[in-house]
Design an enzyme around this catalytic site. Structure first.
Site, PDB file in Angstrom:
ATOM      1  CG  HIS A 119     -10.603   9.170  -9.229  1.00 13.00           C
ATOM      2  ND1 HIS A 119     -10.426   9.919  -8.103  1.00 13.00           N
ATOM      3  CD2 HIS A 119      -9.417   8.542  -9.441  1.00 13.00           C
ATOM      4  CE1 HIS A 119      -9.187   9.768  -7.669  1.00 13.00           C
ATOM      5  NE2 HIS A 119      -8.566   8.945  -8.452  1.00 13.00           N
TER       6      HIS A 119
ATOM      7  CG  HIS B  52      -4.920   2.931 -12.323  1.00 14.75           C
ATOM      8  ND1 HIS B  52      -6.232   3.276 -12.503  1.00 14.75           N
ATOM      9  CD2 HIS B  52      -4.248   4.084 -12.118  1.00 14.75           C
ATOM     10  CE1 HIS B  52      -6.353   4.583 -12.398  1.00 14.75           C
ATOM     11  NE2 HIS B  52      -5.161   5.102 -12.163  1.00 14.75           N
TER      12      HIS B  52
END
Ligand SMILES: Nc1ncnc2c1ncn2[C@@H]1O[C@H](COP(=O)(O)OP(=O)(O)O)[C@@H](O)[C@H]1O
Ligand SMILES: [Mg+2]
Lengths: 78, 227, 741, 78
Positions: C92, C45
């Site tokens: 998300h 990430h």
């Protein structure tokens, strides 16, 4: 009979509503307060006695979100 | 006529209101901060839309206690025009400047769309640029715009001509189908008894530019200018 | 002190090789806290370790690029007259799978912070969503509905409250996303060239301020969480879910913009994934400096938090601000005006270290640049490439085409999304001149007096069948949607959603999609301004369909050019720009009617595509075009139906197409590219056709707009006639009726 | 000490959330239920004893809106 389900944010979870309310309460003159938390309460009228297990299931799966909330179930006679 | 546009923490239509008013000749507008206590030099007050204090607790419940609201009450008591749009309407109800309350839409969802509104009474400081029965096309955007008041209050509103706008269809019929939020009697906007405080859920500032699909909102602001 | 065992290292997702590298950097063993810091910074990430080598293939420069992808939190593009835009897309996905409402809400909050960190005022958002099938009464369908409803509500909650309009997006439903929905959110902001804010810790001796929400035990190690597959187990060891507070963020947004305008700021960085850790080491790395902070000074929501917890917390609505020394009081005054918690927590120094103290004891001491920029990079093994077999149409007999159009229009991926966008405030900021429901959204940016068009696109069936072609088409379709509004594309942001990159078949998809997208970006002259990679999108049933989503922005030069997709007047001529087409591979017709994803996606011919887009834009600018709509999912029939019924007033159409095929489903539902349906005044039709002919773009008049409320299409020897009321009913009620109750 | 303020919608006020919850509970298998109402509960931590009159004032003026809601205040020792 009545079932009363109280759903509160878990202690570790941010409760922006509660924080805003705390601020407002302090402004209102009650300065010495600790944490304020806001939850919801669901009042279910039960014309006939209901299975407590089912009620717990409903409170857990439907009325609250176990990821961020805890619930409490009370069954009262009136 | 100088307009004060209030800014609460969480207001988000304040810039839109200032923009729309400044585009109308003779309606300069400026911001007034919620921590301020004076409205000196202003001739009208706009309580704009948005989510004052995040709408936490209840819409408008916390904003009502801002320092500036004391001045707004005094301003209103002395006859100055006050208009509350959307969250501003909620704040005015919470403050007791307007009767009733706004609760969760019956459909439970936030709704953003253009609606038709019937002008119920053009003899007011906020609707005199329109005609009674005229249909205005103005957008709404709210999650808690369902107007509630008890029967007695409703009757009084009706008798005094305090209901200024109702949700209607394109033909002006105020049916339940076109009631976007469950408001009692399709009420979209009301004024106070004295006639100088007006609250409405629709956003007239969003209907002042042909590029946005309607200029019917101008009627509201022009009414204030004319009176 | 927690001892560092191989188990603990593995639990942090750090490989033995990576661990030796950490030891090399530090010249010693890391402490437990330092291990946590490395694990988040070196997660996929934050470090893009599995994708960076691929991302380098994207074109990121161009005459309009003021800040390049990767340099700062978001790229910045010049739009003329001293104005610029900053925009980016972010996923998300995993948080939304666990808690749809808060997951989506905090996603919106995060992308908005990325934008105002650049000094830009956020002016609009979009979102690109994928869920499993929401039809039926199975437990899975019910879960998917709950996720869909929760995500939309979360986006609506956060975006509406903060007052940034959500003006567009897309939603698709497919089994491959069951258990692993995709939530990609986009935000765009406006700024003047001289307002670009940087995220570097510059100026030795400058104080470092923390501002925003107090730190709690939220989303602990969420970045690491986003870098793993979702398993049953990970649902159990759920990190404490982050709760968004859009009200706080609104205050933070206004305070930061005021602060940046005050000239007191040397550097600014939001705390996103990996919170305080990421913001301190990245600002130091960018500034070529060191940053030292004291955790005792950090505002906290809970008591007894360990350094590990404070550093890795992902509490939302927080920023790190490096202030010009001497300006501290001005800065404090602004934070106080906006009622925000803040604290001076540290200082910029010259030793290149990220040093974290807890009072007098040092708990973390790591060379900042190595931590932020020297994560290992991997080129994973890719499976051998195989192209989809050609489509054998004989296996799929022609369906009842009259009914097939209804099946397509009621398919949740094609059905009207009004249920979604009416929950979003799309009108705040007085910009939405073309509302959701047309091809691309068109938005007037009042502060700059500029008109922008924006669209998000990705057809994942195409990408599944052929990731390279599918990614190319995602770019082409976004550009086409933008062209249909009268705008010129400027640049794009992307969100690459894929499965576990350690599986060679998934890595092949990533590589193919990136290369296809990169090539298309060059052709359409739209540099990539940044984006996001989300890997490990898998559920127990397997990886999602590859979904490289594109968010493209264009500019409309004159308000007169703004064009929508709906027919405007009866009697107008309907012209098909492009050829009738015949490619049914990977189509929604095969999916919705025959229940399969089969065959190669349509081929994209860049020259044809660019010519069609240019031609339509030129015609729009000459004022000849009344409506323009691209043909996408469901082909010509669906596009025509949409042009008839998606406007304020319904208008019918009578159309004739003479195909090469004897089957009616081919001309009606094929998804060949580079096709746009325009309507023009009947009297202008000959000159429009002549103009198109002159530019070499194939085009023909296929019919007429009618006042009669029906869509009539004659083709392959048959004539179909659909009353519009029926089509409208099917299309507009499909999603609301599934979501009722 | 804690103050617990429960705020319920007045019976005459539309409670669509309550109605939706009732629907969902029935769907969940508990069919014989009466009315369901949803209110909220505000929990205020009081490190020192607070004046009950002030608490009532806050509950009435700030935490609830008498036009649409009724409140109930309980002070508990824990
Ligand atoms: N998640 C969403 N949020 C906001 N608007 C959306 C969303 N999904 C779809 N829309 C809007 O609905 C319209 C139709 O979407 P879509 O069917 O994806 O269009 P197209 O195929 O032309 O790209 C577009 O205007 C789009 O912006
Ligand atoms: Mg399109």
């Amino acid at each position: 009979m009545k079932a009363l389900v109280t759903v509160m944010p878990k202690p570790s979870v941010l409760d922006p509503q509660g924080a805003a309310a705390a601020e407002a309460i302090r402004h209102h003159g009650l300065e010495k307060i600790g944490r304020v938390r806001i939850g919801k309460v669901i009042e279910i009228e039960l014309p006939e006695p209901a299975d407590e297990k089912t009620l717990h299931e409903i409170a857990r799966d439907l009325l609250s979100n176990p990821v961020i909330e805890d619930y409490d179930l009370k069954i009262s006679e009136i | 006529m100088k307009f004060a546009v209030l800014r609460f923490p969480g207001s988000n239509c304040d810039q839109d209101c200032v923009h729309a008013l400044n585009a109308i000749p003779g309606a300069p507008a400026d911001y007034v901060w919620h921590k301020d206590t004076s409205l000196d030099g202003f001739d009208a007050v706009v309580v704009p839309g948005g989510f004052s204090y995040g709408d936490y607790l209840r819409c408008g419940a916390i904003a009502r206690f801002s320092p500036i609201m004391k001045s707004v009450k005094e301003f209103a008591a002395s006859g100055g025009p006050v208009i509350g749009i959307c969250n501003g309407f909620q704040i005015l109800c919470e403050s007791g400047l307007l009767p009733g309350a706004l609760v969760r839409n019956r459909g439970l969802h936030f709704v953003c769309k253009h609606v038709s509104l019937r002008v119920e009474n053009a003899a007011s400081r906020f609707t005199n640029a329109a005609t009674t029965g005229q249909i205005l096309n103005i957008p709404i955007a709210h999650g808690e715009g369902c107007y509630f008041a008890d029967d007695e209050t409703l009757l009084r509103l009706q008798t005094n001509g305090q209901v200024l706008l109702r949700y209607c269809d394109a033909q002006g019929r105020t049916t339940d189908d076109v009631n976007p939020n469950g408001s009692r009697e399709n009420i979209a906007g009301i004024r106070n008894e004295a006639g100088n405080v007006f609250g409405l859920m629709p956003h007239p500032e969003r209907a002042c530019d042909p590029l946005l699909g309607s200029t019917d909102g101008l009627a509201i602001f022009q009414s204030i200018l004319q009176s | 002190m927690t001892p560092i065992t191989p188990e603990i290292i593995a639990k942090h997702g750090i490989t033995p090789d990576e661990y030796s590298r950490i030891r090399e950097i530090l010249g010693r063993d890391p402490s437990f806290t330092e291990l946590g810091v490395f694990s988040v910074m070196w997660s996929e990430h934050c470090s893009y370790k599995n994708s960076k080598l691929e991302l380098k293939k994207f074109p990121t420069t161009g005459p309009r690029v003021l800040v390049k992808a990767g340099e700062e939190n978001a790229g910045v593009i010049d739009i003329g007259d001293g104005w610029a835009i900053a925009f980016k897309m972010e996923s998300h996905n995993h948080p939304s799978a666990v808690e749809p409402f808060q997951g989506a809400a905090t996603g919106v909050g995060g992308i908005i912070r990325d934008i105002f960190t650049m000094g830009a005022r956020p002016v609009f958002s979009m979102n690109s969503l994928r869920f499993g099938d929401i039809r039926g009464e199975s437990a899975e369908a019910r879960t998917n509905r709950r996720l869909f409803a929760g995500v939309v509500e979360g986006i609506s909650h956060y975006g509406n409250c903060i007052g940034i309009p959500t003006i567009g997006g897309e939603v698709y439903f497919d089994d491959s996303y069951a258990g692993n929905p995709l939530v990609n959110v986009f935000c765009l902001g406006i700024l003047r060239h001289d307002q670009i804010a940087r995220g570097g810790a510059v100026g030795i001796g400058n104080p470092v301020f923390y501002v925003g929400a107090e730190t709690g035990r939220d989303g602990l190690a969420g970045a690491a969480f986003a870098s793993r597959e979702l398993t049953e187990e990970s649902k159990e060891d759920r990190p404490a879910v982050q709760v968004g507070d859009p009200f706080r963020e609104k205050l933070l947004l206004e305070a930061c913009l005021e602060l940046l305008a005050s000239g007191c700021v040397a550097g600014i960085q939001d705390m996103g994934a990996a919170g305080l850790t990421c913001s301190t080491c990245e600002t130091a790395s960018r500034g070529g400096t060191g940053v030292e902070i004291d955790l005792n000074l950090v505002p906290k929501r809970e008591t007894g938090m360990t350094p590990y917890e404070i550093l890795l917390s992902e509490s939302q609505e927080r920023m790190l601000v490096i202030v010009n020394k001497g300006e501290e009081d001005k800065v404090r005054a602004i934070f106080e005006k906006w009622d925000l918690p803040y604290a001076e927590v540290g200082v910029v120094n010259d030793d290149g270290m990220m040093r974290v103290r807890e009072g007098d004891s040092v708990v973390v001491e790591i060379p900042a640049r190595k931590l932020a920029d020297d994560a290992p990079l991997y080129s994973r093994e890719a499976a051998a490439k195989s192209l989809p077999a050609p489509l054998d149409l004989s296996k799929f007999p022609e369906a009842d085409c009259a009914a097939a159009l209804h099946s397509l229009l009621s398919h949740p991926s094609i059905a009207s999304k009004r249920w979604v966008w009416s929950q979003y405030d799309h009108m705040v900021r007085l910009g939405a001149t073309v509302l959701p429901g047309s091809d691309a959204a068109v938005f007037i940016v009042r502060e700059a007096d500029k008109i922008l068009a924006a669209s998000t696109d990705c057809n994942a069936i195409y990408c599944l069948q052929d990731p390279r072609e599918g990614a190319k088409i995602a770019v082409a379709e976004a550009a086409r949607n933008i062209a249909c509004t009268g705008a010129v594309p400027l640049a794009l942001t992307d969100n690459l959603n894929f499965g576990n990159p350690h599986k060679p078949e998934n890595f092949l998809q990533i590589r193919e999609a990136v290369e296809g997208m990169a090539e298309a970006c060059r052709k359409f002259d739209t540099p990539v301004t940044g984006g996001n990679v989300s890997l490990y999108n898998e559920s127990p049933a397997g990886a999602i369909d590859p979904t490289p989503t594109v968010g493209m922005v264009g500019i409309v030069e004159d308000a007169k050019h703004i064009t929508t997709q709906f027919f405007k007047a009866s009697g107008d001529a309907i012209i098909l720009v492009g050829e009738p087409g015949d490619e049914l591979g990977a189509s929604h017709y095969l999916l919705a009617v025959h229940g399969v994803k089969a065959g190669p996606p349509p081929k994209l011919d860049y020259d044809k595509e660019l010519a069609a887009q240019d031609a339509v834009r030129k015609l729009i600018r000459s004022g000849l075009v009344k409506s323009a709509h691209d043909c996408a999912e469901g082909g010509l029939a669906v596009a025509l139906a949409e042009s008839c019924m998606s406007g304020d007033t319904m208008l019918g159409a009578t159309v004739k197409i003479s195909p090469d095929s004897s089957r009616a489903d081919v001309p009606l539902f094929n998804e060949s590219q580079s096709r746009i349906i325009i309507s023009v005044a009947a009297s202008e039709a000959p000159s429009v056709l002549a103009l198109l002919k002159k530019t070499g773009v194939p085009a023909l008049q296929i019919g007429t707009v009618t006042a009669e409320e029906k869509l009539e299409i004659a083709t392959a020897g048959k004539t179909f006639s659909w009353p519009l009321s029926g089509l409208l009913e099917t299309w507009s009620t499909a999603i609301p009726s599934l979501m009722r109750g």
